[in-house]
Motif scaffolding. Structure first.
Motif, short mmCIF file in Angstrom:
data_model
loop_
_atom_site.label_atom_id
_atom_site.label_comp_id
_atom_site.label_asym_id
_atom_site.label_seq_id
_atom_site.Cartn_x
_atom_site.Cartn_y
_atom_site.Cartn_z
N GLY A 116 0.80 -1.10 -0.02
CA GLY A 116 0.00 0.10 0.04
C GLY A 116 0.92 1.24 -0.01
O GLY A 116 2.09 1.06 0.10
N THR A 120 2.28 -0.96 3.88
CA THR A 120 1.47 -1.83 4.46
C THR A 120 1.32 -3.18 3.30
O THR A 120 0.99 -2.98 2.33
CB THR A 120 0.01 -1.81 5.04
OG1 THR A 120 -0.65 -1.03 4.02
CG2 THR A 120 0.29 -0.82 6.47
N THR A 122 -0.75 -5.60 1.21
CA THR A 122 -2.21 -5.52 0.64
C THR A 122 -2.52 -6.96 0.25
O THR A 122 -3.83 -6.97 0.15
CB THR A 122 -2.44 -4.51 -0.60
OG1 THR A 122 -1.72 -5.23 -1.67
CG2 THR A 122 -1.89 -3.24 -0.21
N ARG A 188 -5.86 -10.72 -6.81
CA ARG A 188 -6.26 -10.55 -5.49
C ARG A 188 -6.15 -11.62 -4.41
O ARG A 188 -5.93 -12.74 -5.02
CB ARG A 188 -7.72 -10.04 -5.32
CG ARG A 188 -8.68 -11.14 -6.09
CD ARG A 188 -10.02 -10.61 -5.86
NE ARG A 188 -10.99 -11.50 -6.79
CZ ARG A 188 -11.47 -12.44 -6.24
NH1 ARG A 188 -11.50 -12.90 -4.93
NH2 ARG A 188 -12.05 -13.39 -6.87
#
Length: 236
Positions: A116, A120, A122, A188
């Motif tokens: 991110g 961080t 993701t 994802r």
């Protein structure tokens, strides 16, 4: 005052005392209880009004749910939870054929973890994909448009055009260019654990390029086609 009057007065006074005592013992607690019930009823009405408002909001959300589910399904299609290279290769091959270009090679790299803006993790991954195609300027432009509007999200990052004659391509029609296209697809997390399926998050090694046959380009030479050397177009 006569004796009778005294008895009458005493009787009236006793009655008043009994009445007051009865009110204190019986009616007083009932009035307090009735006051408490009124307070409870007022509180219940307020709670009912709040629940009615929440129910209305839930009904609105329920009406919006199908549209949100369709949007989520579309997003999941654009960014799947696995790399699924075979499907990606078939899609790109079909787009190249539809655009009229000859697809020379597809070079996918290993998945790379994306962080991110604040650093961080993701759980998202990026897979770089290099393409080599041959065709005229407009056919290549058509392929770029199709790549960025196909069902799976494909981000075109760089495009380099070289005159096909300068690359030694045999029997290339005038105005034919060879395009080196660099882009990326995304993956994802599959299970909410921050790990995408179908690949590691390692950075580095590239998968071997796959040499594929496409469609021989055809058409007239567009004005403004590079006559030699290499030119770079901004990604659309």
């Amino acid at each position: 005052m006569t004796r009778t009057q005294k008895w009458t007065a005493a009787t009236v006074a006793a009655g008043l005392v009994l009445l007051a005592a009865g009110w204190l013992l019986l009616l007083g607690p009932k009035r307090a209880e009735a006051s408490g019930l009124r307070d409870e009823a007022t509180a219940q009405l307020a709670q009912n009004a709040q629940l009615s408002t929440q129910l209305g909001q839930l009904k609105v959300l329920a009406q919006e749910l199908p549209a949100k589910q369709r949007a989520l399904a579309q997003l999941n299609s654009k960014v799947p939870d696995s790399v699924d290279l075979p499907t990606l290769v078939r899609r790109i091959t079909a787009l190249a054929t539809a655009s009229g270009v000859t697809l020379g090679s597809i070079s996918p790299a290993a998945p790379v973890a994306l962080a991110g803006t604040d650093g961080t993790v993701t759980g998202m991954q990026s897979v770089s994909v290099g393409l080599t195609v041959t065709g005229d300027y407009f056919e290549v432009a058509g392929l770029l448009s199709r790549l960025e509007t196909m069902g799976r999200a494909f981000l075109v990052t760089t495009v380099s055009l070289t005159d096909a004659m300068a690359t030694g391509t045999d029997e290339a029609p005038a105005g034919t260019v060879q395009a080196q296209i660099q882009g990326a697809v995304f993956v994802r997390p599959a299970d909410g654990t921050g790990t995408a399926a179908g690949g590691t998050a390692a950075v580095g090694s590239s998968a071997p390029a796959a040499t594929l046959s496409g469609t021989t380009p055809s058409g007239t030479t567009p004005s403004g086609t590079p006559a030699g050397g290499t030119s770079t177009l901004p990604a659309s």
